[in-house]
Write a protein that holds these residues in place. Structure first.
Motif, PDB file in Angstrom:
ATOM      1  N   GLY A 141     -35.318  60.047  11.253  1.00 43.75           N
ATOM      2  CA  GLY A 141     -35.339  60.328  12.687  1.00 43.75           C
ATOM      3  C   GLY A 141     -36.539  59.738  13.409  1.00 43.75           C
ATOM      4  O   GLY A 141     -36.932  60.233  14.462  1.00 43.75           O
ATOM      5  N   VAL A 142     -37.120  58.672  12.856  1.00 43.80           N
ATOM      6  CA  VAL A 142     -38.238  58.002  13.520  1.00 43.80           C
ATOM      7  C   VAL A 142     -37.799  56.590  13.881  1.00 43.80           C
ATOM      8  O   VAL A 142     -36.719  56.148  13.493  1.00 43.80           O
ATOM      9  CB  VAL A 142     -39.504  57.959  12.615  1.00 43.80           C
ATOM     10  N   THR A 143     -38.650  55.888  14.597  1.00 39.72           N
ATOM     11  CA  THR A 143     -38.333  54.506  14.943  1.00 39.72           C
ATOM     12  C   THR A 143     -38.557  53.609  13.729  1.00 39.72           C
ATOM     13  O   THR A 143     -39.264  53.977  12.789  1.00 39.72           O
ATOM     14  CB  THR A 143     -39.229  54.002  16.096  1.00 39.72           C
ATOM     15  N   VAL A 144     -37.966  52.423  13.762  1.00 39.30           N
ATOM     16  CA  VAL A 144     -38.155  51.456  12.680  1.00 39.30           C
ATOM     17  C   VAL A 144     -39.637  51.073  12.606  1.00 39.30           C
ATOM     18  O   VAL A 144     -40.204  50.940  11.514  1.00 39.30           O
ATOM     19  CB  VAL A 144     -37.276  50.201  12.904  1.00 39.30           C
ATOM     20  N   TYR A 145     -40.267  50.934  13.763  1.00 40.19           N
ATOM     21  CA  TYR A 145     -41.702  50.618  13.804  1.00 40.19           C
ATOM     22  C   TYR A 145     -42.506  51.692  13.074  1.00 40.19           C
ATOM     23  O   TYR A 145     -43.394  51.381  12.276  1.00 40.19           O
ATOM     24  CB  TYR A 145     -42.164  50.492  15.262  1.00 40.19           C
ATOM     25  N   GLU A 146     -42.194  52.953  13.348  1.00 38.29           N
ATOM     26  CA  GLU A 146     -42.916  54.061  12.701  1.00 38.29           C
ATOM     27  C   GLU A 146     -42.674  54.061  11.197  1.00 38.29           C
ATOM     28  O   GLU A 146     -43.593  54.296  10.409  1.00 38.29           O
ATOM     29  CB  GLU A 146     -42.490  55.398  13.309  1.00 38.29           C
ATOM     30  N   ALA A 147     -41.447  53.768  10.774  1.00 36.47           N
ATOM     31  CA  ALA A 147     -41.142  53.707   9.339  1.00 36.47           C
ATOM     32  C   ALA A 147     -41.946  52.605   8.660  1.00 36.47           C
ATOM     33  O   ALA A 147     -42.517  52.810   7.589  1.00 36.47           O
ATOM     34  CB  ALA A 147     -39.646  53.489   9.132  1.00 36.47           C
ATOM     35  N   ARG A 148     -42.013  51.445   9.308  1.00 35.57           N
ATOM     36  CA  ARG A 148     -42.813  50.337   8.749  1.00 35.57           C
ATOM     37  C   ARG A 148     -44.293  50.699   8.694  1.00 35.57           C
ATOM     38  O   ARG A 148     -44.993  50.380   7.735  1.00 35.57           O
ATOM     39  CB  ARG A 148     -42.623  49.083   9.588  1.00 35.57           C
ATOM     40  N   LYS A 149     -44.766  51.327   9.750  1.00 36.99           N
ATOM     41  CA  LYS A 149     -46.171  51.720   9.823  1.00 36.99           C
ATOM     42  C   LYS A 149     -46.509  52.706   8.701  1.00 36.99           C
ATOM     43  O   LYS A 149     -47.539  52.577   8.037  1.00 36.99           O
ATOM     44  CB  LYS A 149     -46.455  52.320  11.197  1.00 36.99           C
ATOM     45  N   LYS A 150     -45.639  53.669   8.479  1.00 38.09           N
ATOM     46  CA  LYS A 150     -45.864  54.664   7.424  1.00 38.09           C
ATOM     47  C   LYS A 150     -45.806  54.001   6.046  1.00 38.09           C
ATOM     48  O   LYS A 150     -46.561  54.350   5.150  1.00 38.09           O
ATOM     49  CB  LYS A 150     -44.839  55.800   7.508  1.00 38.09           C
ATOM     50  N   TRP A 151     -44.913  53.036   5.858  1.00 39.06           N
ATOM     51  CA  TRP A 151     -44.812  52.314   4.593  1.00 39.06           C
ATOM     52  C   TRP A 151     -46.096  51.547   4.323  1.00 39.06           C
ATOM     53  O   TRP A 151     -46.642  51.604   3.217  1.00 39.06           O
ATOM     54  CB  TRP A 151     -43.602  51.385   4.617  1.00 39.06           C
ATOM     55  N   THR A 152     -46.612  50.873   5.331  1.00 37.62           N
ATOM     56  CA  THR A 152     -47.854  50.121   5.169  1.00 37.62           C
ATOM     57  C   THR A 152     -49.011  51.058   4.853  1.00 37.62           C
ATOM     58  O   THR A 152     -49.811  50.792   3.955  1.00 37.62           O
ATOM     59  CB  THR A 152     -48.153  49.320   6.462  1.00 37.62           C
ATOM     60  N   TYR A 153     -49.096  52.156   5.580  1.00 31.93           N
ATOM     61  CA  TYR A 153     -50.156  53.138   5.342  1.00 31.93           C
ATOM     62  C   TYR A 153     -50.048  53.710   3.927  1.00 31.93           C
ATOM     63  O   TYR A 153     -51.036  53.793   3.190  1.00 31.93           O
ATOM     64  CB  TYR A 153     -50.077  54.268   6.370  1.00 31.93           C
ATOM     65  N   ALA A 154     -48.840  54.110   3.537  1.00 32.42           N
ATOM     66  CA  ALA A 154     -48.644  54.740   2.229  1.00 32.42           C
ATOM     67  C   ALA A 154     -48.968  53.778   1.095  1.00 32.42           C
ATOM     68  O   ALA A 154     -49.591  54.173   0.103  1.00 32.42           O
ATOM     69  CB  ALA A 154     -47.197  55.238   2.100  1.00 32.42           C
ATOM     70  N   ARG A 155     -48.587  52.519   1.239  1.00 31.58           N
ATOM     71  CA  ARG A 155     -48.916  51.532   0.206  1.00 31.58           C
ATOM     72  C   ARG A 155     -50.415  51.388   0.052  1.00 31.58           C
ATOM     73  O   ARG A 155     -50.933  51.352  -1.069  1.00 31.58           O
ATOM     74  CB  ARG A 155     -48.296  50.177   0.559  1.00 31.58           C
TER      75      ARG A 155
END
Length: 183
Positions: free
Chosen positions: A159-173
């Motif tokens: 339920g988030v934007t694609v941008y937010e999903a990418r941002k979280k993926w980058t942060y988590a990595r």
């Protein structure tokens, strides 16, 4: 179709419609020229041939400055020089402190995807710790790494934007890399 030299003469006389006629005639050759220029650049060059062609063309047919070209060859020589100047300007901009200065680009390895099977327990512990700090980031890793979902699917599922999903993926990595490399 009119000859390039005739159109160049019309541009020189101030005909604004001539600039629109010129680009389709010379685009292919300018693109080849841009590709040739970019071949000699360092790897990691962010400027692409299309952008280089468009920027150079804008400089060449600038309405505020009257350009004089003796021939088609003269025009392409001017285009080559404009491209060279654009590449030099970009290099100098990247060398400025605010753009990283002399810092070297370091590839961000995918610490999650590169884990050995026997390290899965360490990854699980790290994900549990990440979830306590940022639940969404941990969820993104689970969906991406374990379920193989793409950013669009993750965004839809969480339920988030694609941008937010990418941002979280980058942060988590980055977070997991830091955590797991300390072992």
């Amino acid at each position: 179709m009119a000859d390039v030299t005739q159109i160049l003469n019309q541009i020189e006389r101030g005909d604004p419609a001539a600039t629109e006629q010129l680009l389709p005639l010379v685009y292919g050759e300018l693109r080849k020229l841009a590709n040739a220029k970019l071949l000699h650049e360092k790897p990691g060059q962010t400027l692409q041939a299309t952008a280089l062609v468009h920027e150079a063309y804008i400089r060449l047919v600038d309405v505020d400055r009257v350009q004089r070209w003796d021939s088609r060859g003269h025009f392409f020589a001017a285009a080559a020089e404009a491209m060279r100047r654009l590449l030099v300007e970009q290099y100098r901009r990247k060398q400025r402190i605010k753009h990283g200065g002399e810092m070297q680009r370091v590839p961000l390895l995918d610490i999650v995807a590169d884990r050995a099977e026997d390290d899965i327990e360490a990854l699980d512990e790290a994900l549990t710790e990440l979830a306590a700090e940022d639940e969404l980031a941990a969820k993104v890793v689970e969906l991406r790494y374990f379920a193989g979902l793409g950013h669009e699917q993750i965004a839809e599922f969480t339920g988030v934007t694609v941008y937010e999903a990418r941002k979280k993926w980058t942060y988590a990595r980055a977070w997991l890399r830091e955590k797991l490399s300390g072992q």
